[in-house]
Design an enzyme around this catalytic site. Structure first.
Site, PDB file in Angstrom:
ATOM      1  CE  LYS A  11       0.268 -15.518   1.556  1.00 50.02           C
ATOM      2  NZ  LYS A  11       1.104 -16.422   2.011  1.00 50.02           N
ATOM      3  CE1 TYR A  51       0.128 -14.584   7.089  1.00 52.54           C
ATOM      4  CE2 TYR A  51       1.234 -12.596   6.410  1.00 52.54           C
ATOM      5  CZ  TYR A  51       0.575 -13.589   6.077  1.00 52.54           C
ATOM      6  OH  TYR A  51       0.544 -14.218   4.787  1.00 52.54           O
ATOM      7  NE  ARG A  87      -6.834 -23.066   4.975  1.00 53.42           N
ATOM      8  CZ  ARG A  87      -5.775 -22.705   5.699  1.00 53.42           C
ATOM      9  NH1 ARG A  87      -5.105 -21.220   5.336  1.00 53.42           N
ATOM     10  NH2 ARG A  87      -4.683 -23.240   6.380  1.00 53.42           N
ATOM     11  CB  THR A  93       1.451 -23.911   4.372  1.00 57.18           C
ATOM     12  OG1 THR A  93       0.286 -23.836   5.028  1.00 57.18           O
ATOM     13  CG2 THR A  93       2.325 -22.516   4.462  1.00 57.18           C
ATOM     14  NE  ARG A 104      -0.473 -21.347  -0.416  1.00 55.31           N
ATOM     15  CZ  ARG A 104      -1.075 -21.401   0.700  1.00 55.31           C
ATOM     16  NH1 ARG A 104      -1.391 -22.442   1.375  1.00 55.31           N
ATOM     17  NH2 ARG A 104      -1.170 -20.255   1.558  1.00 55.31           N
ATOM     18  CG  ASN A 114       2.413 -19.572   0.288  1.00 55.57           C
ATOM     19  OD1 ASN A 114       2.337 -18.338   0.553  1.00 55.57           O
ATOM     20  ND2 ASN A 114       2.125 -20.113   1.295  1.00 55.57           N
ATOM     21  CG  HIS A 117      -4.094 -15.411   3.868  1.00 50.88           C
ATOM     22  ND1 HIS A 117      -3.555 -15.893   4.829  1.00 50.88           N
ATOM     23  CD2 HIS A 117      -5.365 -14.763   4.034  1.00 50.88           C
ATOM     24  CE1 HIS A 117      -4.686 -15.940   5.805  1.00 50.88           C
ATOM     25  NE2 HIS A 117      -5.575 -15.071   5.393  1.00 50.88           N
ATOM     26  CD  GLU A 128      -7.480 -14.149   8.030  1.00 50.85           C
ATOM     27  OE1 GLU A 128      -7.819 -14.452   7.083  1.00 50.85           O
ATOM     28  OE2 GLU A 128      -6.653 -14.767   8.676  1.00 50.85           O
TER      29      GLU A 128
HETATM   30  P1  IDP Z   1      -1.399 -20.740   5.367  1.00 52.72           P
HETATM   31  O1  IDP Z   1      -1.256 -19.567   4.610  1.00 52.72           O
HETATM   32  O2  IDP Z   1      -1.326 -22.159   4.790  1.00 52.72           O
HETATM   33  O3  IDP Z   1      -2.578 -20.717   6.207  1.00 52.72           O
HETATM   34  P2  IDP Z   1       0.112 -20.523   7.837  1.00 52.72           P
HETATM   35  O4  IDP Z   1       0.674 -21.559   8.592  1.00 52.72           O
HETATM   36  O5  IDP Z   1      -0.894 -19.394   8.151  1.00 52.72           O
HETATM   37  O6  IDP Z   1      -0.180 -21.015   6.414  1.00 52.72           O
HETATM   38  O7  IDP Z   1       1.371 -19.314   7.607  1.00 52.72           O
HETATM   39  C1  IDP Z   1       1.163 -18.213   6.968  1.00 52.72           C
HETATM   40  C2  IDP Z   1       2.395 -17.797   6.034  1.00 52.72           C
HETATM   41  O8  IDP Z   1       3.558 -17.739   6.509  1.00 52.72           O
HETATM   42  C3  IDP Z   1       2.324 -18.964   4.839  1.00 52.72           C
HETATM   43  O9  IDP Z   1       1.384 -18.736   4.039  1.00 52.72           O
HETATM   44  C4  IDP Z   1       3.847 -18.747   4.386  1.00 52.72           C
HETATM   45  O10 IDP Z   1       3.731 -17.494   3.250  1.00 52.72           O
HETATM   46  C5  IDP Z   1       4.265 -18.048   5.645  1.00 52.72           C
HETATM   47  N1  IDP Z   1       4.953 -19.506   6.295  1.00 52.72           N
HETATM   48  C6  IDP Z   1       4.547 -20.370   6.981  1.00 52.72           C
HETATM   49  N2  IDP Z   1       5.523 -21.352   7.550  1.00 52.72           N
HETATM   50  C7  IDP Z   1       6.577 -20.724   6.958  1.00 52.72           C
HETATM   51  C8  IDP Z   1       7.780 -21.415   7.215  1.00 52.72           C
HETATM   52  O11 IDP Z   1       8.185 -22.511   7.805  1.00 52.72           O
HETATM   53  N3  IDP Z   1       8.658 -20.617   6.432  1.00 52.72           N
HETATM   54  C9  IDP Z   1       8.600 -19.594   5.716  1.00 52.72           C
HETATM   55  N4  IDP Z   1       7.481 -19.006   5.717  1.00 52.72           N
HETATM   56  C10 IDP Z   1       6.314 -19.648   6.290  1.00 52.72           C
END
Ligand code: IDP
Length: 140
Positions: A11, A51, A87, A93, A104, A114, A117, A128
């Site tokens: 990212k 997304y 993963r 996350t 991370r 973070n 992805h 994707e």
């Molecule tokens: P992942 O990236 O670990 O698969 P997802 O739940 O798919 O996690 O969320 C996508 C992205 O959205 C996360 O990587 C993060 O950048 C952002 N994100 C997820 N939950 C939150 C939150 O509660 N606050 C702020 N950003 C979030």
């Protein structure tokens, strides 16, 4: 053996912080094969498609702004069980609680910024990969 392909994004925070080499090297050292790599800046439409499951959530507007905030590096990685493998390498996350030893866990301290992805299932990977790399086959 189950050879899979998965989509990874390094990212904009990873590019800004100069961590592309460090992150890429973790995937390579694990044994995953780099099939494609592109340095590019997402568009709003691309971010919304990528997304799609999150666009109605409260955290989406700032997430969208962040993902559009600068160039990112998109990768296609291939290997045995590559989707789960990425993963695990990425970690939880939220960087604040991600496991030490993961990307991370070692390098991020934010829930939003973070660094990486990784597709979360075979269905997500197929979807994707087609969005980001329409000219690359999503399967081996
Ligand atoms: P992942 O990236 O670990 O698969 P997802 O739940 O798919 O996690 O969320 C996508 C992205 O959205 C996360 O990587 C993060 O950048 C952002 N994100 C997820 N939950 C939150 C939150 O509660 N606050 C702020 N950003 C979030």
């Amino acid at each position: 053996m189950s050879i899979e392909r998965t989509l990874v994004l390094i990212k904009p925070d990873g590019v800004r912080r100069g961590l592309v080499g460090e992150i890429l090297s973790r995937y390579e050292r694990k044994g995953l094969t780099l099939v494609a790599l592109e340095h590019r800046t997402a568009t709003g439409a691309l971010a919304d498609e990528h997304y799609a499951e999150h666009t109605s959530k409260d955290f989406y507007p700032p997430l969208r702004k962040f993902i559009l905030s600068g160039p990112l590096v998109a990768l296609v990685l291939e290997g045995d069980n590559a989707i789960e493998c990425v993963r695990l390498l990425n970690g939880k996350t939220d960087g604040r609680v991600a496991e030490a030893g993961s990307i991370r866990g070692d390098l991020a301290l934010s829930n939003r910024e973070n660094l990486v992805h990784g597709s979360d299932s075979a269905e997500s990977a197929a979807r994707e990969l087609t969005i980001w790399f329409p000219d690359v086959s999503p399967s081996v």
